[in-house]
Design an enzyme around this catalytic site. Structure first.
Site, mmCIF file in Angstrom:
data_model
loop_
_atom_site.group_PDB
_atom_site.id
_atom_site.type_symbol
_atom_site.label_atom_id
_atom_site.label_comp_id
_atom_site.label_asym_id
_atom_site.label_seq_id
_atom_site.Cartn_x
_atom_site.Cartn_y
_atom_site.Cartn_z
ATOM 1 N N HIS A 35 -10.054 12.897 43.473
ATOM 2 C CA HIS A 35 -10.038 13.435 44.935
ATOM 3 C C HIS A 35 -9.599 11.859 45.586
ATOM 4 C CE1 HIS A 35 -10.815 15.703 48.221
ATOM 5 N NE2 HIS A 35 -11.493 14.720 48.957
ATOM 6 N N TYR A 47 -14.931 19.215 61.109
ATOM 7 C CA TYR A 47 -14.893 20.204 60.523
ATOM 8 C C TYR A 47 -15.283 21.427 61.471
ATOM 9 C CZ TYR A 47 -14.753 17.964 55.949
ATOM 10 O OH TYR A 47 -14.252 17.133 54.841
ATOM 11 N N ASP A 89 -7.221 15.339 51.138
ATOM 12 C CA ASP A 89 -8.329 15.788 51.802
ATOM 13 C C ASP A 89 -8.092 16.288 53.438
ATOM 14 O OD1 ASP A 89 -11.449 15.949 51.336
ATOM 15 O OD2 ASP A 89 -11.374 15.006 53.302
#
Lengths: 406, 425
Positions: A378, A319, A185
């Site tokens: 994930h 982000y 990630d």
């Protein structure tokens, strides 16, 4: 852990101790949740399902005990050190095998160091976990800036590049002159950049998300069946599962108000990642059937950490920085430097897309290890800590022949 | 809120047709009466807000700034009075009727002028019927507002499914197409056999669908967010490619504005994909307020018109004020419709501003601070039966809310030819 390292470089010990009032307030807020009406579909296509979130909040308010998480964290040596103006929290576990390979593992979003706790045993003490002494690592697990117990940058510019520089500084400050790095990630983004920066001492990297593909200006080829399947999976993700990315990379403050003020709002936001992990987590709460290590307590430990540290908005801001950095790189039109160090990669089957070996090789010509295990998703380190640790051991085995001790 | 069995006072009698079919689908008068504990709880939640740290920038590029939210929350908690909004709502006749299985709330004000033109006005997101309150008297009673009796409208203002006092759908399918059919049914049920429709934002999508469906009785539509972009240009802009062809200066400006808009609609993309995940806006008043405030207009995100309203306490000309902004947010809170409203984005799978192929008579007002200023050239191609096109000199995305006087004047001018034709037929 040698204390001489500590005193020499201003590394402070850290202990988690959340005041009881904060836990009481959290429970009070969960119990006072005002719910929206139920979604209109029978799957996750509109978002986190009401039944899942109600089951989670019921457990959270009545049975869950944060003090267990606190004890797990405090059972490991934790530290704080200021790097580039930001307090960085990290766990640092030295293996009892002195010539172990130092390794820095970076968590992602919506995760934290909690994702990585179950890998500490297998990685630092392999002989107790079916491995050999030669597979041992000295393990460093930092919290990203704005995440968990790390400080929050009070200026813009803390993107992946700056984070990677901070990690190199951290390893040097601890006294590791030769080390490896790993991430999935966001941790894969940091690790990828770290590999391109190739700071002195970094021997190689391993990742479990192919980040070169997700934000790529031109899509990778779809010549084989594997490649086409991966393209389809990326397409599904970017059309229906990408909302959190868009929102956090553009308006982190706006969603931040909900994430700071509503525990259930925060929980839903953090659960709504990829399809595979969502259904695995949902199954733990609704059916009482956790998949691997994705248990109710582990999931809520992570959400509670975000709540108690009040980091929903600051984590989302990472982000925003990523978006700014990508836009800048796009405008400059310059390809990042290649990774010339050895690269290991593991494709876990439940990942957002199964990166075909062909794509990984195209991204990292110096690919030294590639593997596709039969389970894991994930959150591979969290879900399958033993399997994940096997992968990390195998990926870095070749680096050790050159001598890996600090 | 409460539904009363006795009729609320109304300025003019309803037509006899209103009672037709009353047994199957009654139209029930509706009064807004929020219980005091709901208001107390709202205040308690605002007071208990747990705030994030300040954004990392000195502008609004990371979202609605903390200082703005804290100011607004303070005012919301200590000075804003929902009962005043309630009184304004209850000063007009409100009704609920079930259409296609769902309770639809609407305001219905008949003009004293019997031959007034019936008009249905559709609000958008993050709005509600509160956007339209200031145009009601200006449209139904034009002689009191500088108009003539011939300009009068009978006004119907429904709340979209999942919004305000309308019911929340319990199954999928309530997109603009279905709403358009419901509005035609509503007008028929009210006894209106010849009428016009108006909308901006989602309301514009709904009136476009009404135009496409062309139900009996629909004479024309007016839109203040027209969908005019030619297919080839729309495709290029969506892909981030340069628009093809030889563009006029106005068309080029529109392309630039659309590209800017597409970079400011992550909220829309989010709700289109994951509306249910927004549990926080059902549970946190401040979370809801920030989410609703973060809609853009041409001059900023949050919309410059809304930001300037936050420092406006009163306006003689009816411009948007802080109380009105909070009235709308409070309506979402009290009806717990943050998530149900968001689902509309999920329902809709069509394009944003692409020409839809409406062939009935269409009137357009282009407001300068709208998402893009539709060029007349595109408008004529997208709406071949264009009966009115005007570029207003002020106003933006929330035109009816921002500039009610100008907006009402636009509707009068836009539909004048329809009025005249209807009267002479």
């Amino acid at each position: 852990m040698s204390t001489t390292v500590e005193t020499a470089t201003d590394i402070r010990s850290f202990h988690v101790e959340i005041p009881e009032e904060q836990l009481e307030e959290l429970r009070r807020r969960i119990e006072a949740t005002r719910w929206p009406s139920k979604e209109l579909v029978d799957d996750r296509s509109e978002g986190v399902q009401l039944e899942t979130l109600k089951a989670l909040s019921r457990y959270w308010a009545t049975e869950y005990d944060w003090r267990n998480a606190e004890a797990k964290l405090n059972a490991l040596p934790q530290f704080m050190t200021e790097i580039d103006g930001v307090d960085i929290h990290f766990i640092h576990v030295r293996s009892r095998h002195e010539d172990a390979l130092p390794l820095i593992v970076t968590h992602g979003w919506p995760g934290s160091v909690i994702e990585l706790l179950e890998t500490v045993g297998p990685l630092t003490d392999p002989t107790s976990h079916g491995g050999r002494a030669e597979d041992a690592f000295h393990l460093v697990l930092p919290s990203l800036p704005g995440y968990g117990f790390s400080g929050e940058p009070n200026e813009v510019g803390w993107d992946a590049g700056r984070t990677a520089q901070a990690w190199a500084e951290l390893m040097q400050r601890i006294g590791y002159t030769r080390y490896a790095a790993q991430g999935g990630d966001l941790g894969a983004i940091v690790t990828d950049v770290l590999g391109r920066q190739a700071p002195e001492g970094l021997l190689g990297i391993h990742m479990n998300l192919l980040v070169t593909t997700l934000g790529a200006p031109t899509p990778p080829p779809g010549d084989t069946e594997e490649e086409r399947a991966a393209l389809d999976a990326i397409n599904t993700f970017t059309t229906s599962g990408f909302g959190y990315f868009l929102e956090q990379s553009t308006r982190p403050q706006t969603i931040g108000y909900s994430l700071l003020d509503s525990p259930v709002g925060l929980a839903a936001w953090l659960l709504d990642h990829d399809t595979d992990s969502y259904y695995k987590i949902s199954s733990a709460f609704v059916d009482g059937e956790p998949v691997g290590n994705l248990t109710r307590d582990n999931i809520i430990d992570n959400i509670t950490l975000y709540w108690l540290t009040g980091t929903g908005a600051s984590a989302a801001r990472w982000y925003w920085e990523l978006g700014q950095a990508q836009a800048k790189a796009h405008a400059a039109g310059q390809a990042p430097p290649d990774v010339s160090l050895p690269v290991g990669f593991t494709t876990f089957p439940g990942e957002i897309f199964r990166a075909p070996r062909s794509w990984v090789e195209a991204s990292y010509p110096n690919l030294s290890y590639f593997s596709e295990p039969d389970r894991g998703g994930h959150f591979a380190a969290w879900e399958e800590p033993e399997l994940f640790s096997d992968e990390v051991r195998a990926a870095f085995r070749s680096l050790r022949t050159n001598g890996g001790s600090s | 809120m409460a539904e009363k069995t006795t009729a609320a006072p109304r300025p003019a009698p309803l037509p006899a047709e209103l009672d037709a079919g009353a047994e199957a689908n009654p139209i029930r008068p509706f009064t807004v009466e929020i219980p005091e504990p709901d208001l107390r709880e709202l205040r308690a939640r605002i007071a208990a807000t747990r705030w994030p740290d300040k954004e990392g920038v000195e502008d609004d590029s990371q979202g609605v700034p903390l200082a703005l939210m804290q100011d607004l929350a303070r005012y919301w908690l200590t000075e804003h009075d929902w009962r005043k909004c309630e009184a304004r709502l209850n000063a007009v006749p409100n009704f609920i009727t079930k259409i296609d299985g769902l309770d639809i709330h609407f305001i219905h004000v008949r003009s004293e002028h019997d031959d007034a033109l019936p008009l249905i006005v559709n609000h958008g997101w993050p709005g509600s019927i509160i956007e339209q309150l200031k145009i009601i008297d200006r449209l139904t009673n034009p002689t009191a507002h500088g108009g003539t009796a011939e300009d009068a409208f009978h006004v119907v203002i429904p709340s979209m499914p999942g919004y305000g006092f309308s019911g929340k759908p319990t199954s999928t399918g309530w997109g603009p197409e279905r709403m358009a059919r419901a509005w035609a049914e509503l007008m028929e049920r009210l006894g209106y056999t010849r009428y016009v429709a108006q909308g901006g934002d989602w309301g514009a999508f709904v009136v476009d669908q009404m135009g496409l469906q062309a139900p009996d009785g629909l004479l024309a539509i007016h839109t203040n967010m027209p969908a005019t972009v030619p297919a080839d240009i729309d495709t290029a802009l969506q892909a981030g490619d340069p628009p093809p062809g030889d563009l006029s200066a106005e068309e080029r400006r529109a392309c630039d504005q659309l590209l800017r808009t597409y970079g400011q609609v992550e909220y829309a993309r989010y709700m289109a994909a994951r509306p249910q995940t927004l549990y926080g806006i059902a549970d946190s008043p401040v979370g809801l307020a920030a989410w609703l405030l973060d809609h853009n207009d041409a001059d900023g995100q949050p919309a410059a018109a809304v930001l300037s309203a936050l420092s406006r306490t009163t306006s003689d000309s009816g411009e948007l004020t802080r109380d009105e902004v909070l009235d709308n947010i409070t309506l979402y809170w009290l009806t717990n419709t943050g998530v149900s409203a968001a689902r509309l984005y999920w329902e809709y799978k069509g394009g944003f501003f692409n020409a839809k192929g409406v062939s009935i008579p269409v009137a357009i007002t282009v407001f300068p601070s709208e998402q893009y200023q539709a060029p007349r050239s595109w408008a004529e191609r997208a709406y071949p039966n264009l009966i009115y096109f005007n570029e207003a000199d002020k106003g933006g995305h929330f035109a009816a809310w921002e500039q009610p006087q100008l907006f009402a004047a636009e509707l009068r001018a836009a539909f004048r030819s329809i009025h005249d034709k209807r009267r002479s037929s």
